[in-house]
Scaffold this motif. Sequence first.
Motif, short mmCIF file in Angstrom:
data_model
loop_
_atom_site.label_atom_id
_atom_site.label_comp_id
_atom_site.label_asym_id
_atom_site.label_seq_id
_atom_site.Cartn_x
_atom_site.Cartn_y
_atom_site.Cartn_z
N ALA A 90 0.70 -1.26 -0.14
CA ALA A 90 0.10 0.13 0.06
C ALA A 90 0.82 1.22 0.00
CB ALA A 90 -0.89 0.06 0.97
N LEU A 91 1.99 1.34 0.82
CA LEU A 91 2.98 2.37 0.92
C LEU A 91 3.49 2.47 -0.50
CD1 LEU A 91 4.29 1.78 4.48
CD2 LEU A 91 3.14 4.11 3.62
N LEU A 92 4.06 1.51 -1.04
CA LEU A 92 4.73 1.72 -2.28
C LEU A 92 3.87 2.01 -3.59
CD1 LEU A 92 7.63 1.42 -3.22
CD2 LEU A 92 7.67 -1.00 -3.73
N ILE A 93 2.89 1.49 -3.62
CA ILE A 93 1.83 1.84 -4.59
C ILE A 93 1.43 3.42 -4.66
CG2 ILE A 93 -0.38 1.45 -5.69
CD1 ILE A 93 0.05 -1.69 -4.94
N ASN A 94 1.09 3.67 -3.29
CA ASN A 94 0.98 5.14 -3.30
C ASN A 94 2.10 6.18 -3.59
OD1 ASN A 94 -1.88 5.93 -1.75
ND2 ASN A 94 -1.54 3.96 -1.10
N ALA A 95 3.13 5.61 -3.02
CA ALA A 95 4.49 6.23 -3.33
C ALA A 95 4.66 6.70 -4.77
CB ALA A 95 5.60 6.03 -2.57
N ILE A 96 4.46 5.36 -5.51
CA ILE A 96 4.74 5.57 -7.06
C ILE A 96 3.82 6.47 -7.61
CG2 ILE A 96 4.31 4.06 -9.10
CD1 ILE A 96 5.61 1.63 -7.34
N ASP A 97 2.65 6.51 -7.39
CA ASP A 97 1.47 7.25 -7.83
C ASP A 97 1.82 8.80 -7.51
OD1 ASP A 97 0.02 5.43 -8.94
OD2 ASP A 97 -1.40 5.33 -7.35
N ARG A 98 2.07 9.17 -6.23
CA ARG A 98 2.53 10.39 -5.79
C ARG A 98 3.95 10.98 -6.66
NH1 ARG A 98 2.88 12.30 0.31
NH2 ARG A 98 0.85 11.73 0.36
N LEU A 99 4.93 10.11 -6.54
CA LEU A 99 6.14 10.65 -7.34
C LEU A 99 5.69 10.66 -8.92
CD1 LEU A 99 8.72 8.29 -5.36
CD2 LEU A 99 8.58 10.51 -5.29
N LYS A 100 5.08 10.06 -9.59
CA LYS A 100 4.57 10.03 -10.99
C LYS A 100 3.93 11.49 -11.00
CE LYS A 100 2.47 6.44 -12.63
NZ LYS A 100 1.81 5.30 -13.11
N ASN A 101 2.95 11.60 -10.06
CA ASN A 101 2.14 12.96 -10.35
C ASN A 101 3.07 14.16 -9.92
OD1 ASN A 101 -0.16 11.54 -10.79
ND2 ASN A 101 -0.68 11.37 -8.54
N ASN A 102 4.37 14.12 -9.37
CA ASN A 102 5.33 14.96 -9.26
C ASN A 102 6.16 15.00 -10.34
OD1 ASN A 102 3.97 16.47 -6.97
ND2 ASN A 102 4.64 14.77 -5.67
N GLY A 103 6.02 14.49 -11.24
CA GLY A 103 7.13 14.59 -12.45
C GLY A 103 8.11 13.42 -12.67
N ALA A 104 8.16 12.24 -11.83
CA ALA A 104 9.14 11.12 -11.84
C ALA A 104 8.64 10.47 -12.94
CB ALA A 104 9.11 10.49 -10.64
N ASN A 105 9.71 10.11 -14.06
CA ASN A 105 9.35 9.10 -15.15
C ASN A 105 10.06 7.52 -14.58
OD1 ASN A 105 12.09 9.24 -15.81
ND2 ASN A 105 11.68 11.01 -17.35
#
Length: 151
Positions: A90-105
């Motif tokens: 749950a933590l990692l999936i949420n972090a992936i979404d957050r990081l993507k939304n903040n510009g991470a590719n």
Amino acid sequence: MVTQKIISVRDVEPEDLPIIHEIAEESFKDPYPLSLLKHIYETKPEGFMAAEIGGEIVGYLIGLVRWSDVGHILAIAVDELHREKGVGSALLINAIDRLKNNGANRIRLEVRVSNEIAQEFYGKIGFKPRKVVPAYYSDGEDAVSMEYKCK
């Protein structure tokens, strides 16, 4: 009747840092000191996430966007009593979404070479090994650098 515990993921508040530090101390050979956790939080609070079950913090993750398009997971840990229950996912999936939304590719993290369980966990989420980083940890152990390519 089977009861299912709901995992919620939320932003960390300053008062959460002592419990996060306790989880880090039980989880890592060389955890970040509380003073460093506070410093990172004060400079990048948006990078901290906490997982809760029944209002109790049972895990945390620190993830930041660096170099404008690379997410970096600095730490993820789950309380010993709540491991293998979906908290880390749950933590990692949420972090992936957050990081993507903040510009991470792409998103990177480091894990001890000896921590095969964590490497397998990250692999199931989609992280791939990139390279071995010699003597990455303070005790001289190598790290495996892993990367997730955002879609």
